[in-house]
Scaffold this active site. Structure first.
Site, mmCIF file in Angstrom:
data_model
loop_
_atom_site.group_PDB
_atom_site.id
_atom_site.type_symbol
_atom_site.label_atom_id
_atom_site.label_comp_id
_atom_site.label_asym_id
_atom_site.label_seq_id
_atom_site.Cartn_x
_atom_site.Cartn_y
_atom_site.Cartn_z
ATOM 1 N N GLY A 15 0.837 -1.204 0.000
ATOM 2 C CA GLY A 15 0.000 0.000 0.000
ATOM 3 C C GLY A 15 0.869 1.250 0.000
ATOM 4 O O GLY A 15 1.867 1.322 0.715
ATOM 5 N N ARG A 76 0.930 -4.984 -5.171
ATOM 6 C CA ARG A 76 1.048 -6.159 -4.294
ATOM 7 C C ARG A 76 1.291 -7.326 -5.251
ATOM 8 O O ARG A 76 0.417 -7.645 -6.050
ATOM 9 C CB ARG A 76 -0.227 -6.363 -3.491
ATOM 10 C CG ARG A 76 -0.550 -5.189 -2.556
ATOM 11 C CD ARG A 76 -1.656 -5.543 -1.603
ATOM 12 N NE ARG A 76 -2.238 -4.382 -0.951
ATOM 13 C CZ ARG A 76 -1.733 -3.775 0.130
ATOM 14 N NH1 ARG A 76 -0.622 -4.215 0.670
ATOM 15 N NH2 ARG A 76 -2.347 -2.736 0.661
ATOM 16 N N ASP A 107 4.858 -4.823 5.992
ATOM 17 C CA ASP A 107 5.285 -6.190 6.340
ATOM 18 C C ASP A 107 5.397 -7.120 5.127
ATOM 19 O O ASP A 107 6.332 -7.919 5.042
ATOM 20 C CB ASP A 107 4.400 -6.785 7.444
ATOM 21 C CG ASP A 107 2.916 -6.676 7.137
ATOM 22 O OD1 ASP A 107 2.552 -6.120 6.074
ATOM 23 O OD2 ASP A 107 2.118 -7.154 7.956
ATOM 24 N N ASP A 132 -0.113 2.002 8.411
ATOM 25 C CA ASP A 132 -0.579 1.167 9.531
ATOM 26 C C ASP A 132 0.312 1.215 10.778
ATOM 27 O O ASP A 132 -0.124 0.822 11.860
ATOM 28 C CB ASP A 132 -0.715 -0.293 9.077
ATOM 29 C CG ASP A 132 -1.874 -0.486 8.115
ATOM 30 O OD1 ASP A 132 -2.673 0.452 7.945
ATOM 31 O OD2 ASP A 132 -1.970 -1.575 7.524
ATOM 32 N N ASP A 134 2.633 -0.701 11.780
ATOM 33 C CA ASP A 134 2.606 -1.995 12.467
ATOM 34 C C ASP A 134 3.906 -2.789 12.345
ATOM 35 O O ASP A 134 3.881 -4.006 12.250
ATOM 36 C CB ASP A 134 1.430 -2.832 11.939
ATOM 37 C CG ASP A 134 1.486 -3.003 10.434
ATOM 38 O OD1 ASP A 134 2.323 -2.355 9.782
ATOM 39 O OD2 ASP A 134 0.689 -3.794 9.906
#
Ligand code: F6P
Length: 328
Positions: A15, A76, A107, A132, A134
């Site tokens: 993304g 992606r 990730d 995100d 993350d």
């Protein structure tokens, strides 16, 4: 011993996130400043497989520091997960004599980079670029700050109309597996409650929170729902609440992809520049299979293995507690 690096390529994958362009600029210019030939790979790992690799110079990245999206495009790429795809990508890298790769992404991007490094010995440095936030090892990822600001601007506007009509709004924000955007946006907008993927909140508890507010004369209520919340998204939660408490005038807003766009904040531009600069310098020092991140306002290296270990990643406990205390 310093590696003999002459050619470096940079790509963005997964993304997109505001700040990616500022980061590409920093990577390309740091490389050129150090006498390296720089390349851009178009459309992430798909571009490696398709041999979509272009030379870049200092002017290729002029006037992009303020732009959202990514001039290198992103994708992606499922094919890169296969041995055949990865081998093809490697052949193309070799054909351009590229010695090292800087990958900007989240990730999925790092998982691909780690396997590429292990399978073909490619030198690789990851830069955390995802709204995100993350990834373990960096307090902030590129785009996260801008995305929160975008969410705040939207929620503030919704608050105006919620208040005018005494309504209860459920606002869904991004974060497939992470409640980072939801948590910070909740605190910054003074939302009445927040639902996160990391912690279960029963509908009964949520209603109790809302009823406490109503009893103390709150006119409007806003519940921020992270898209990764285990009991469902904003529409599902609104339905469950409405079934039990029909007296609420409920509305739902899904903020969606507007959270990924827009001009990067000052924080993201500076973070992007610092991380891009650090990534190239680390490659020139001989580092590989590492992520460059920011910890306590210092540049820090984290191995891709550690950065990707989900159990390493935790939401700040004081923020979690504050969501309950400050929303009374
Ligand atoms: O970039 C991360 C993220 O924004 C997640 O929060 C979200 O679930 C996902 O990307 C959506 O991605 P896409 O639009 O590429 O399917």
């Amino acid at each position: 011993m310093k590696p003999n690096i002459k050619n470096i390529a940079v790509l963005t994958s997964g993304g997109d996130a505001p700040g990616m362009n500022a980061c590409i600029r920093a990577v390309v210019r740091t490389g050129i400043y150090n006498g390296i030939n720089m390349f851009g790979v178009l459309q992430g790992y798909q571009g490696l497989i398709n041999n979509n690799i272009i030379p870049m110079n200092a002017r290729s990245v002029s006037n992009i520091i303020h732009l959202g999206g990514t001039i290198l495009k992103t994708a992606r790429c499922l094919e890169f997960k296969t041995d055949e795809g990865m081998d093809l990508a490697y052949e193309n890298l070799k054909a351009h004599d590229i010695d090292a790769l800087v990958v900007i992404g989240g990730d999925g991007t790092f998982t691909g980079a780690r396997r590429f490094a292990e399978r073909h010995g490619v030198k690789v440095i990851g830069i955390p670029g995802t709204i995100d936030n993350d990834l373990y090892g960096s307090d902030f990822t590129l785009g996260y700050d801008t995305a929160i600001n975008t969410v705040i601007a939207a929620v503030d506007k919704i608050r105006d109309t919620a208040d005018a009509h005494d309504r209860l709004f459920f606002i869904e924000v991004m974060g497939r597996d992470s409640g980072c955007i939801a948590l910070r946006a909740s605190i910054a907008t003074g939302s009445e409650a927040v639902l996160l993927p990391e912690q279960p909140t029963s509908i009964e508890d949520l209603i109790k929170q809302l009823e406490t507010g109503a009893a103390t004369k709150k006119s409007s209520s806003i519940v921020i729902v992270s898209e990764g919340h285990k009991q469902g998204g904003a529409y599902d939660i609104a339905k469950l609440v409405k079934e039990k408490f029909n007296h609420y005038d409920t509305k739902v807003t899904i903020l969606g992809h507007l959270q990924r766009g827009g001009s990067p904040s000052s924080f993201d531009r500076i973070l992007a520049s610092r991380l891009g600069f650090a990534a190239v310098n680390e490659l020139l020092k001989g580092s590989t299979k590492q992520m460059v991140g920011l910890r306590g306002n210092e540049i820090a290296l984290t191995s891709l293995d550690e950065a990707l270990a989900a159990h390493n990643f935790k939401l700040e406990s004081d923020l979690l507690e504050m969501t309950k205390v400050l929303s009374i």
